[in-house]
Design an enzyme around this catalytic site. Structure first.
Site, PDB file in Angstrom:
ATOM      1  CD  GLN A  73     -31.958 -43.988  32.609  1.00 33.12           C
ATOM      2  OE1 GLN A  73     -31.597 -44.420  31.188  1.00 33.12           O
ATOM      3  NE2 GLN A  73     -31.318 -42.881  33.048  1.00 33.12           N
ATOM      4  CB  CYS A 124     -30.549 -40.042  26.144  1.00 33.04           C
ATOM      5  SG  CYS A 124     -30.227 -40.624  24.621  1.00 33.04           S
ATOM      6  CE  LYS A 131     -26.624 -41.913  33.832  1.00 35.50           C
ATOM      7  NZ  LYS A 131     -26.720 -41.515  32.280  1.00 35.50           N
ATOM      8  CG  ASN A 161     -22.294 -40.955  35.333  1.00 38.47           C
ATOM      9  OD1 ASN A 161     -22.909 -40.334  34.249  1.00 38.47           O
ATOM     10  ND2 ASN A 161     -21.671 -42.039  35.092  1.00 38.47           N
ATOM     11  N   GLY A 162     -19.037 -39.813  35.491  1.00 32.93           N
ATOM     12  CA  GLY A 162     -18.533 -39.304  34.499  1.00 32.93           C
ATOM     13  C   GLY A 162     -16.960 -39.341  34.440  1.00 32.93           C
ATOM     14  CG  ASP A 163     -14.749 -38.371  31.993  1.00 33.91           C
ATOM     15  OD1 ASP A 163     -15.458 -39.038  31.108  1.00 33.91           O
ATOM     16  OD2 ASP A 163     -14.436 -37.058  31.833  1.00 33.91           O
ATOM     17  NE  ARG A 220     -17.636 -43.236  28.759  1.00 34.09           N
ATOM     18  CZ  ARG A 220     -17.204 -41.901  28.443  1.00 34.09           C
ATOM     19  NH1 ARG A 220     -16.973 -41.576  27.306  1.00 34.09           N
ATOM     20  NH2 ARG A 220     -17.217 -40.856  29.527  1.00 34.09           N
TER      21      ARG A 220
HETATM   22  C1  LIG Z   1     -23.103 -47.028  25.056  1.00 30.76           C
HETATM   23  C2  LIG Z   1     -23.568 -46.213  25.821  1.00 30.76           C
HETATM   24  C3  LIG Z   1     -25.082 -46.100  26.107  1.00 30.76           C
HETATM   25  C4  LIG Z   1     -25.754 -45.232  27.168  1.00 30.76           C
HETATM   26  N1  LIG Z   1     -27.126 -45.519  27.359  1.00 30.76           N
HETATM   27  C5  LIG Z   1     -27.442 -44.762  28.212  1.00 30.76           C
HETATM   28  C6  LIG Z   1     -28.892 -44.934  28.732  1.00 30.76           C
HETATM   29  O1  LIG Z   1     -29.626 -45.853  28.111  1.00 30.76           O
HETATM   30  N2  LIG Z   1     -29.278 -44.090  29.757  1.00 30.76           N
HETATM   31  C7  LIG Z   1     -28.502 -43.283  30.340  1.00 30.76           C
HETATM   32  O2  LIG Z   1     -29.000 -42.504  31.311  1.00 30.76           O
HETATM   33  N3  LIG Z   1     -27.196 -42.922  30.069  1.00 30.76           N
HETATM   34  C8  LIG Z   1     -26.565 -43.672  29.176  1.00 30.76           C
HETATM   35  N4  LIG Z   1     -25.347 -43.719  28.730  1.00 30.76           N
HETATM   36  C9  LIG Z   1     -24.568 -42.679  29.492  1.00 30.76           C
HETATM   37  C10 LIG Z   1     -23.841 -43.455  30.708  1.00 30.76           C
HETATM   38  O3  LIG Z   1     -24.860 -43.742  31.778  1.00 30.76           O
HETATM   39  C11 LIG Z   1     -22.900 -42.358  31.405  1.00 30.76           C
HETATM   40  O4  LIG Z   1     -23.717 -41.306  31.977  1.00 30.76           O
HETATM   41  C12 LIG Z   1     -21.911 -41.970  30.706  1.00 30.76           C
HETATM   42  O5  LIG Z   1     -21.075 -42.977  29.604  1.00 30.76           O
HETATM   43  C13 LIG Z   1     -20.782 -41.326  31.662  1.00 30.76           C
HETATM   44  O6  LIG Z   1     -20.217 -41.913  32.410  1.00 30.76           O
HETATM   45  P1  LIG Z   1     -18.925 -42.869  32.189  1.00 30.76           P
HETATM   46  O7  LIG Z   1     -17.836 -41.636  31.948  1.00 30.76           O
HETATM   47  O8  LIG Z   1     -18.695 -43.696  33.386  1.00 30.76           O
HETATM   48  O9  LIG Z   1     -18.989 -43.628  30.818  1.00 30.76           O
HETATM   49  C14 LIG Z   1     -24.907 -44.606  27.820  1.00 30.76           C
HETATM   50  C15 LIG Z   1     -23.333 -44.357  27.519  1.00 30.76           C
HETATM   51  C16 LIG Z   1     -22.957 -45.238  26.476  1.00 30.76           C
HETATM   52  C17 LIG Z   1     -21.515 -45.217  26.444  1.00 30.76           C
END
Ligand SMILES: Cc1cc2nc3c(=O)[nH]c(=O)nc-3n(C[C@H](O)[C@H](O)[C@H](O)COP(=O)(O)O)c2cc1C
Length: 341
Positions: free
Chosen positions: A85, A115, A154, A215-217, A240
């Site tokens: 990425q 981001c 993404k 993606n999300g939650d 997460r």
């Molecule tokens: C600690 C942390 C670091 C993250 N770093 C990135 C990243 O480098 N690139 C990205 O596209 N999203 C990043 N995200 C977002 C996650 O990829 C994801 O989109 C977001 O956590 C929602 O998904 P989830 O609910 O499954 O956690 C990060 C999230 C967290 C919590």
């Protein structure tokens, strides 16, 4: 909920004769500070994950310095299929960076448009680009023209709720030859607050015919199945929850094929923690103690009295002391459990 019908067994990202088959249709979300090569191999060994992604990496950084590329994008063959990425906003630089990614042997390349971090947005990277679709078109075309790897994006749904661009962006990406999309169903303004709006994933799925990952939650296999059922998405991406429960992919696969999945025992949790910590130590990284402390916070989610273990690990000064604290904590848990039985 019909688990067997809801979770797709596979999905393919394809471009110009190059195909990446994800089986099952699940993706480890990129997470800065978490999804380094040690964590990625850990997830691979536990099983059930279709595609692994690197942490987000500056396109500008890897063009300027081979050291940056080595530091953030080195991977081992057993991590395949693996996507790199990148973030960045200069089309010419990102095209050059994409070529480096292709030469490094990645299976696919992903562009980060999600981001929310100020330092990334300030340079017009990450979610900052959601406000500039003409620039996005140039970026998509530049990257697409530079490499023959499957190329995914993404993104978040928009800067804020008044400026949702998820459908427009998805159509634009598809028209520029992007081969797959992952939507983190929040706006930039939302950060990580509130609930992910899965209906936005459904909007995107209806708008394009390339694979769409939701993606999300997602916190459990049931959540993953519900997301697929509600949105029609072709696959799920998990962030997460994978850091707190690295068994999630394996659990989803068990749920998909049998309708049930095992929950980890205390012994499984101890093994998971010590196995991961030993991997960090073996890697010989001078930051291993810091990483162990960081992961202690994730891995103790769901552990009874996990706060005590976290505290003990934070107070420990060396790798060895941390391992001793884990061992002592679980020895106490087992002895209490045995007495109760
Ligand atoms: C600690 C942390 C670091 C993250 N770093 C990135 C990243 O480098 N690139 C990205 O596209 N999203 C990043 N995200 C977002 C996650 O990829 C994801 O989109 C977001 O956590 C929602 O998904 P989830 O609910 O499954 O956690 C990060 C999230 C967290 C919590």
């Amino acid at each position: 909920m019909d688990a067997l019908a809801a979770l797709p067994a596979e999905v393919t990202l394809a471009h110009a004769g190059k195909q990446v088959r994800l089986a099952p249709a699940s993706v480890l979300a990129p997470m800065a500070g978490i999804t380094d090569t040690v964590f990625r191999r850990f997830i691979r060994d536990l099983g059930g994950c279709g595609l692994i992604m690197t942490e987000f990496t500056s396109g500008d950084g890897i063009v300027r310095s081979a050291k940056v590329a080595r530091r953030y994008l080195s991977f081992e063959p057993e991590e395949r299929p693996i996507a790199a990425q990148l973030f960045g906003s200069d089309p010419a630089v990102m095209a050059e960076a994409a070529v480096i990614v292709e030469q490094m042997g990645f299976d696919s390349i992903d562009l980060n448009l999600g981001c929310p971090a100020k330092k990334v947005v300030k340079c017009n990277g990450g979610s900052g680009l959601l406000r500039d679709l003409p620039l996005l078109r140039r970026l998509f075309e530049a990257i697409r023209g530079a490499v023959s790897l499957p190329f995914t994006v993404k993104f978040r749904a928009g800067w804020d709720e008044a400026q949702l661009v998820h459908v427009e962006l998805a159509r634009l990406a598809e028209s520029c030859g992007v081969n797959g999309l992952a939507l983190h169903a929040r706006t930039r303004e939302q950060g990580y607050s509130g609930n992910a709006r899965w209906e936005w994933i459904a909007d995107v799925k209806q708008a394009v015919s390339i694979p769409v990952f939701g993606n999300g939650d997602i916190r459990s296999p049931e959540d993953a199945a519900a997301m697929v059922a509600q949105t029609g998405c072709d696959g799920v991406m998990i962030g997460r929850t994978a850091a707190a429960n690295p068994w999630i992919f394996r659990q989803m696969e068990a749920y998909r094929t049998t309708g049930a999945y095992p929950l980890p025992s205390e012994r499984d949790r101890e093994q998971l923690m010590t196995d991961y910590f030993r991997r960090l130590i073996r890697q010989g990284n001078p930051g291993a103690v810091g990483k162990m402390k960081q992961f202690a916070a994730w891995f103790t989610h769901g552990v009874e009295d996990g706060g005590q273990l976290r505290k003990a690990i934070y107070q420990a000064g060396t790798e060895r002391q941390i391992l001793e604290q884990v061992e002592a904590f679980f020895a106490k848990v087992y002895s209490t459990t045995c007495r109760e039985v």
